[in-house]
Design a protein around this motif. Structure first.
Motif, short mmCIF file in Angstrom:
data_model
loop_
_atom_site.label_atom_id
_atom_site.label_comp_id
_atom_site.label_asym_id
_atom_site.label_seq_id
_atom_site.Cartn_x
_atom_site.Cartn_y
_atom_site.Cartn_z
N UNK A 1 -7.73 -0.14 -104.78
CA UNK A 1 -7.26 -0.63 -106.07
C UNK A 1 -6.13 0.25 -106.62
N UNK A 2 -6.26 1.56 -106.42
CA UNK A 2 -5.23 2.48 -106.91
C UNK A 2 -3.91 2.27 -106.16
N UNK A 3 -3.98 2.10 -104.85
CA UNK A 3 -2.77 1.88 -104.06
C UNK A 3 -2.13 0.54 -104.42
N UNK A 4 -2.95 -0.48 -104.63
CA UNK A 4 -2.41 -1.79 -105.02
C UNK A 4 -1.68 -1.69 -106.36
N UNK B 1 3.90 4.74 -96.55
CA UNK B 1 2.68 5.50 -96.29
C UNK B 1 1.99 6.02 -97.55
N UNK B 2 1.67 5.17 -98.52
CA UNK B 2 0.92 5.67 -99.68
C UNK B 2 -0.47 6.11 -99.25
N UNK C 1 2.33 -2.24 -107.06
CA UNK C 1 2.76 -3.16 -108.11
C UNK C 1 3.66 -2.47 -109.13
N UNK C 2 3.37 -1.21 -109.39
CA UNK C 2 4.16 -0.41 -110.32
C UNK C 2 5.62 -0.35 -109.88
N UNK C 3 5.86 -0.10 -108.61
CA UNK C 3 7.24 0.01 -108.14
C UNK C 3 7.93 -1.34 -108.09
N UNK C 4 7.19 -2.41 -107.86
CA UNK C 4 7.80 -3.74 -107.92
C UNK C 4 8.27 -4.05 -109.34
N UNK C 5 7.46 -3.66 -110.32
CA UNK C 5 7.86 -3.89 -111.71
C UNK C 5 8.98 -2.94 -112.14
#
Length: 199
Positions: free
Chosen positions: A67-70, A127-128, A74-78
């Motif tokens: 969930x944290x990686x998802x 590689x997150x 999403x953060x970088x997409x926004x």
């Protein structure tokens, strides 16, 4: 201008159990369909179905990591949407960021827009990896380390879309460490810390 690029200027000028069950069922079906015992001629009793094993509850640590990686991705997409839109209305960064990460991003994007600049293109998160996760305590959180590639994230003039010349020695692929916390509305990136280390 985003924190990552500002730092670049300042510091660098920067098994399948279903399959097994299927096979078991097929084998059981073959046995059950046998016409009878070849020696006695009597029909064979149908095998008693085995009790299904209860599924194990999800590991909270592994769930937190996913969930944290998802949320981080999403953060970088926004972030891409935020910096590419001069009005700042197309991004929903607050669904993926909070605290200092949200404030810094909104401030830096506004600063770039006020200077007539946009950032367009793509940020690549490579590689997150969750290096630490805490799921017991007052606040669940995870620390994620990744290689951030901003080489395809271009700074352009808002009106002409012409590229802006940036220092050739700035880092465009570097290690970044981020903290992601579980808030009432979901996981949120709360802190970004570029490590000034090439990757």
């Amino acid at each position: 201008m985003p924190t990552a690029q500002i730092r670049g200027r300042n510091q660098g000028r920067i098994k399948n159990s279903a399959g097994m069950l299927f096979i078991a069922c097929v084998l059981a079906g073959v046995s059950a369909c046998s016409s009878g015992d070849s020696k006695t001629g009597e029909p064979k009793a149908s095998p008693t179905p085995s009790a299904t094993q209860p599924s194990k509850p999800a590991d909270p640590t592994e769930t937190a990591k996913k969930d944290a990686i998802a949320a981080y991705q999403g953060y970088w997409q926004e972030m891409e949407k935020l910096y590419a839109d001069r009005s700042g209305k197309k991004a929903n960064l607050d669904q993926y960021a909070a605290s200092s990460a949200l404030k810094n991003a909104e401030r830096d994007a506004k600063r770039a827009h006020n200077r007539g600049l946009l950032l367009i293109g793509q940020v690549i998160v490579k590689d997150p990896t969750v290096t630490k996760v805490v799921t017991q305590g007052k606040l669940d959180y995870a620390v994620i380390s990744s290689c951030l590639d901003i080489s395809k994230w271009k700074t352009v003039k808002a009106e002409s879309k012409k590229p802006v010349t940036l220092p050739s020695n700035r880092l465009t692929k570097y290690v970044i460490q981020s903290t992601v916390e579980r808030w009432p509305g979901g996981w949120r990136v709360t802190r970004d810390e570029p490590q000034d280390q090439r990757c």
